[in-house]
Design a protein around this motif. Structure first.
Motif, short mmCIF file in Angstrom:
data_model
loop_
_atom_site.label_atom_id
_atom_site.label_comp_id
_atom_site.label_asym_id
_atom_site.label_seq_id
_atom_site.Cartn_x
_atom_site.Cartn_y
_atom_site.Cartn_z
N ALA A 113 52.57 29.94 57.16
CA ALA A 113 51.50 28.97 57.46
C ALA A 113 52.10 27.67 58.00
O ALA A 113 53.24 27.33 57.69
CB ALA A 113 50.70 28.68 56.19
N PRO A 114 51.31 26.95 58.80
CA PRO A 114 51.77 25.63 59.25
C PRO A 114 52.11 24.75 58.05
O PRO A 114 51.46 24.83 57.01
CB PRO A 114 50.57 25.07 60.02
N LYS A 115 53.13 23.91 58.19
CA LYS A 115 53.60 23.07 57.06
C LYS A 115 52.51 22.15 56.52
O LYS A 115 52.50 21.82 55.35
CB LYS A 115 54.81 22.24 57.48
N ASP A 116 51.57 21.73 57.40
CA ASP A 116 50.52 20.82 56.95
C ASP A 116 49.29 21.57 56.43
O ASP A 116 48.28 20.96 56.10
CB ASP A 116 50.12 19.85 58.07
N GLU A 117 49.35 22.90 56.35
CA GLU A 117 48.27 23.71 55.79
C GLU A 117 48.83 24.67 54.74
O GLU A 117 48.76 25.89 54.89
CB GLU A 117 47.54 24.49 56.88
N PRO A 118 49.39 24.15 53.64
CA PRO A 118 50.01 25.02 52.64
C PRO A 118 48.98 25.85 51.87
O PRO A 118 47.80 25.49 51.78
CB PRO A 118 50.71 24.04 51.71
N LEU A 119 49.46 26.94 51.31
CA LEU A 119 48.64 27.78 50.45
C LEU A 119 48.37 27.01 49.16
O LEU A 119 49.30 26.53 48.50
CB LEU A 119 49.37 29.09 50.15
N GLU A 120 47.10 26.84 48.81
CA GLU A 120 46.74 26.11 47.60
C GLU A 120 46.36 27.03 46.44
O GLU A 120 46.56 26.70 45.28
CB GLU A 120 45.55 25.17 47.86
N ARG A 121 45.78 28.18 46.78
CA ARG A 121 45.29 29.08 45.73
C ARG A 121 45.34 30.52 46.23
O ARG A 121 45.10 30.78 47.39
CB ARG A 121 43.86 28.73 45.36
N LEU A 122 45.63 31.42 45.31
CA LEU A 122 45.58 32.85 45.61
C LEU A 122 44.76 33.50 44.50
O LEU A 122 45.13 33.41 43.33
CB LEU A 122 46.98 33.45 45.67
N SER A 123 43.64 34.10 44.87
CA SER A 123 42.78 34.77 43.90
C SER A 123 42.90 36.28 44.09
O SER A 123 42.99 36.76 45.22
CB SER A 123 41.31 34.37 44.12
N ILE A 124 42.90 36.99 42.99
CA ILE A 124 42.94 38.45 43.02
C ILE A 124 41.63 38.94 42.42
O ILE A 124 41.28 38.58 41.29
CB ILE A 124 44.15 39.00 42.25
N VAL A 125 40.91 39.77 43.19
CA VAL A 125 39.61 40.26 42.76
C VAL A 125 39.68 41.78 42.62
O VAL A 125 39.94 42.48 43.59
CB VAL A 125 38.49 39.87 43.77
N ASN A 126 39.46 42.26 41.39
CA ASN A 126 39.41 43.69 41.11
C ASN A 126 37.96 44.05 40.81
O ASN A 126 37.30 43.37 40.01
CB ASN A 126 40.24 44.03 39.88
N THR A 127 37.46 45.11 41.44
CA THR A 127 36.09 45.55 41.21
C THR A 127 36.11 46.97 40.67
O THR A 127 36.78 47.85 41.21
CB THR A 127 35.28 45.50 42.53
N HIS A 128 35.36 47.15 39.57
CA HIS A 128 35.23 48.47 38.94
C HIS A 128 33.76 48.71 38.67
O HIS A 128 32.94 47.79 38.71
CB HIS A 128 35.99 48.49 37.61
N HIS A 129 33.43 49.94 38.39
CA HIS A 129 32.06 50.25 37.96
C HIS A 129 32.08 51.34 36.90
O HIS A 129 33.10 51.98 36.67
CB HIS A 129 31.19 50.66 39.17
N TYR A 130 30.94 51.49 36.27
CA TYR A 130 30.75 52.54 35.26
C TYR A 130 29.52 53.34 35.67
O TYR A 130 28.49 52.78 35.98
CB TYR A 130 30.51 51.92 33.88
N ASP A 131 29.64 54.66 35.72
CA ASP A 131 28.49 55.52 35.95
C ASP A 131 27.76 55.68 34.62
O ASP A 131 28.37 55.98 33.60
CB ASP A 131 28.90 56.89 36.47
N MET A 132 26.46 55.47 34.65
CA MET A 132 25.66 55.51 33.40
C MET A 132 25.12 56.88 33.15
O MET A 132 24.74 57.67 33.77
CB MET A 132 24.52 54.51 33.48
#
Length: 69
Positions: free
Chosen positions: A50-69
């Protein structure tokens, strides 16, 4: 009930130059077996590219699961 994997994605949030609203990049369709440590390592690579003046501020990890009823 069995927990069933749906998806895993990462959202990288970069500081935007001259803008209060951060810039986001989503990495979708990550493998279920991808560990948080591997994803954080990938975030480090994106931060280094990334450009030096646009640093990475946050990294989110999203896991999605489901349950069959």
């Amino acid at each position: 009930m069995e927990k069933i994997f749906d998806s895993k994605k990462s959202i990288l949030t970069f500081k935007a130059v001259g803008d209060d609203k951060p810039r986001k990049q989503t990495l979708a369709n990550l493998k279920e077996s991808a560990t948080d440590e591997n994803i954080l390592d990938l975030g480090d690579i994106f931060d280094s590219l990334a450009p030096k003046d646009e640093p990475l501020e946050r990294l989110s990890i999203v896991n999605t699961h489901h349950y069959d009823m």
